[in-house]
Design a protein around this motif. Structure first.
Motif, mmCIF file in Angstrom:
data_model
loop_
_atom_site.group_PDB
_atom_site.id
_atom_site.type_symbol
_atom_site.label_atom_id
_atom_site.label_comp_id
_atom_site.label_asym_id
_atom_site.label_seq_id
_atom_site.Cartn_x
_atom_site.Cartn_y
_atom_site.Cartn_z
ATOM 1 N N GLY A 99 31.600 7.750 33.110
ATOM 2 C CA GLY A 99 32.753 8.071 32.284
ATOM 3 C C GLY A 99 32.365 8.941 31.108
ATOM 4 O O GLY A 99 31.184 9.215 30.869
ATOM 5 N N TRP B 40 38.799 1.306 43.104
ATOM 6 C CA TRP B 40 38.778 1.738 41.715
ATOM 7 C C TRP B 40 40.151 1.461 41.120
ATOM 8 O O TRP B 40 41.165 1.887 41.672
ATOM 9 C CB TRP B 40 38.451 3.216 41.590
ATOM 10 C CG TRP B 40 37.011 3.536 41.784
ATOM 11 C CD1 TRP B 40 36.415 3.999 42.929
ATOM 12 C CD2 TRP B 40 35.970 3.415 40.823
ATOM 13 N NE1 TRP B 40 35.068 4.174 42.738
ATOM 14 C CE2 TRP B 40 34.765 3.820 41.440
ATOM 15 C CE3 TRP B 40 35.924 3.012 39.489
ATOM 16 C CZ2 TRP B 40 33.538 3.827 40.764
ATOM 17 C CZ3 TRP B 40 34.703 3.023 38.825
ATOM 18 C CH2 TRP B 40 33.529 3.431 39.458
ATOM 19 N N TYR B 41 40.161 0.734 40.011
ATOM 20 C CA TYR B 41 41.352 0.482 39.215
ATOM 21 C C TYR B 41 41.195 1.222 37.892
ATOM 22 O O TYR B 41 40.100 1.620 37.506
ATOM 23 C CB TYR B 41 41.506 -1.011 38.929
ATOM 24 C CG TYR B 41 42.055 -1.828 40.066
ATOM 25 C CD1 TYR B 41 41.251 -2.195 41.143
ATOM 26 C CD2 TYR B 41 43.376 -2.262 40.063
ATOM 27 C CE1 TYR B 41 41.746 -2.952 42.180
ATOM 28 C CE2 TYR B 41 43.887 -3.024 41.098
ATOM 29 C CZ TYR B 41 43.069 -3.367 42.148
ATOM 30 O OH TYR B 41 43.577 -4.132 43.178
ATOM 31 N N ARG B 42 42.293 1.355 37.188
ATOM 32 C CA ARG B 42 42.245 1.860 35.821
ATOM 33 C C ARG B 42 43.272 1.123 34.971
ATOM 34 O O ARG B 42 44.278 0.634 35.470
ATOM 35 C CB ARG B 42 42.470 3.371 35.760
ATOM 36 C CG ARG B 42 43.869 3.836 36.106
ATOM 37 C CD ARG B 42 43.906 5.358 36.137
ATOM 38 N NE ARG B 42 45.235 5.866 36.460
ATOM 39 C CZ ARG B 42 45.520 7.132 36.734
ATOM 40 N NH1 ARG B 42 44.532 8.046 36.739
ATOM 41 N NH2 ARG B 42 46.755 7.504 37.008
ATOM 42 N N GLN B 43 42.965 1.064 33.695
ATOM 43 C CA GLN B 43 43.880 0.429 32.749
ATOM 44 C C GLN B 43 43.895 1.238 31.471
ATOM 45 O O GLN B 43 42.859 1.397 30.802
ATOM 46 C CB GLN B 43 43.467 -1.016 32.467
ATOM 47 C CG GLN B 43 44.476 -1.769 31.634
ATOM 48 C CD GLN B 43 44.286 -3.270 31.700
ATOM 49 O OE1 GLN B 43 43.226 -3.766 32.032
ATOM 50 N NE2 GLN B 43 45.352 -4.002 31.384
ATOM 51 N N ARG C 204 46.982 -2.857 34.626
ATOM 52 C CA ARG C 204 45.924 -2.340 35.480
ATOM 53 C C ARG C 204 46.542 -1.865 36.806
ATOM 54 O O ARG C 204 47.403 -2.540 37.360
ATOM 55 C CB ARG C 204 44.891 -3.438 35.741
ATOM 56 C CG ARG C 204 43.639 -2.997 36.444
ATOM 57 C CD ARG C 204 42.625 -4.116 36.449
ATOM 58 N NE ARG C 204 42.150 -4.435 35.103
ATOM 59 C CZ ARG C 204 41.212 -5.336 34.838
ATOM 60 N NH1 ARG C 204 40.643 -5.999 35.842
ATOM 61 N NH2 ARG C 204 40.852 -5.572 33.600
ATOM 62 N N ASP D 63 45.278 10.694 32.923
ATOM 63 C CA ASP D 63 44.220 9.968 33.624
ATOM 64 C C ASP D 63 43.339 9.163 32.662
ATOM 65 O O ASP D 63 42.473 8.406 33.098
ATOM 66 C CB ASP D 63 43.335 10.941 34.409
ATOM 67 C CG ASP D 63 44.071 11.648 35.530
ATOM 68 O OD1 ASP D 63 43.848 12.863 35.691
ATOM 69 O OD2 ASP D 63 44.861 10.987 36.232
ATOM 70 N N ALA E 46 41.877 6.378 30.682
ATOM 71 C CA ALA E 46 41.932 4.930 30.897
ATOM 72 C C ALA E 46 40.508 4.397 31.004
ATOM 73 O O ALA E 46 39.544 5.172 31.087
ATOM 74 C CB ALA E 46 42.690 4.595 32.171
ATOM 75 N N TYR F 44 38.202 2.758 33.615
ATOM 76 C CA TYR F 44 38.142 2.684 35.070
ATOM 77 C C TYR F 44 37.196 1.556 35.474
ATOM 78 O O TYR F 44 36.062 1.465 34.973
ATOM 79 C CB TYR F 44 37.671 4.015 35.650
ATOM 80 C CG TYR F 44 38.751 5.066 35.630
ATOM 81 C CD1 TYR F 44 39.176 5.632 34.430
ATOM 82 C CD2 TYR F 44 39.376 5.470 36.813
ATOM 83 C CE1 TYR F 44 40.189 6.582 34.416
ATOM 84 C CE2 TYR F 44 40.388 6.426 36.803
ATOM 85 C CZ TYR F 44 40.786 6.968 35.602
ATOM 86 O OH TYR F 44 41.794 7.909 35.593
ATOM 87 N N GLY G 265 33.776 -1.836 33.524
ATOM 88 C CA GLY G 265 34.613 -0.689 33.202
ATOM 89 C C GLY G 265 33.852 0.432 32.520
ATOM 90 O O GLY G 265 32.846 0.203 31.836
ATOM 91 N N GLN H 172 34.873 4.112 30.276
ATOM 92 C CA GLN H 172 35.980 4.831 29.639
ATOM 93 C C GLN H 172 36.011 6.281 30.103
ATOM 94 O O GLN H 172 34.986 6.979 30.063
ATOM 95 C CB GLN H 172 35.831 4.784 28.119
ATOM 96 C CG GLN H 172 36.881 5.569 27.354
ATOM 97 C CD GLN H 172 38.262 4.942 27.438
ATOM 98 O OE1 GLN H 172 38.420 3.737 27.283
ATOM 99 N NE2 GLN H 172 39.276 5.765 27.706
#
Length: 114
Positions: A9, A36-39, A45, A89, A91, A93, A107, A109
């Motif tokens: 990131g 892969w998730y992102r918040q 999320r 985009d 977030a 990840y 995670g 960033q």
């Protein structure tokens, strides 16, 4: 205890690229899929991309054609190549592996800003 560790990131300008990596610290058996998730701040999320053990992939509509998920079984690693990045985009990840038990990374960033 097996852990997932994300990296890759950072801060990138709109239109730029990043490649995220998620490495497992040990062997994980009976993997079903790697995600892969992102918040983003103040948001739920969300699933961004998924790859199954059979190689099938899923992408959130907003990232189709820009993001690519892949894996290297020999390296216990899943990647997310992100191109044409947009400010939305931005977030944290996180990677998630579904197996005989489930694993989350801590995670990484991603910030897309000029």
């Amino acid at each position: 205890q097996v852990q997932l560790v994300e990296s890759g990131g950072g801060l990138v300008q709109p239109g730029g690229s990043l490649r995220l990596s998620c490495v497992a610290s040990g062997s994980i058996f009976s993997i079903r899929h790697m995600d892969w998730y992102r918040q983003a701040p103040g948001k739920q999320r969300e699933l961004v991309a998924q790859i199954t053990t059979g190689g099938n992939t899923y992408y959130k509509d907003s990232v189709k054609g820009r993001f690519t998920i892949s894996r290297d079984n020999a390296k216990n690693t899943v990647y997310l190549q992100m191109n044409s990045l947009k400010p939305e985009d931005t977030a944290v990840y996180l990677c998630y592996w579904s197996a005989y038990q489930n694993y989350w990374g801590q995670g990484t960033q991603v910030t897309v800003s000029s």
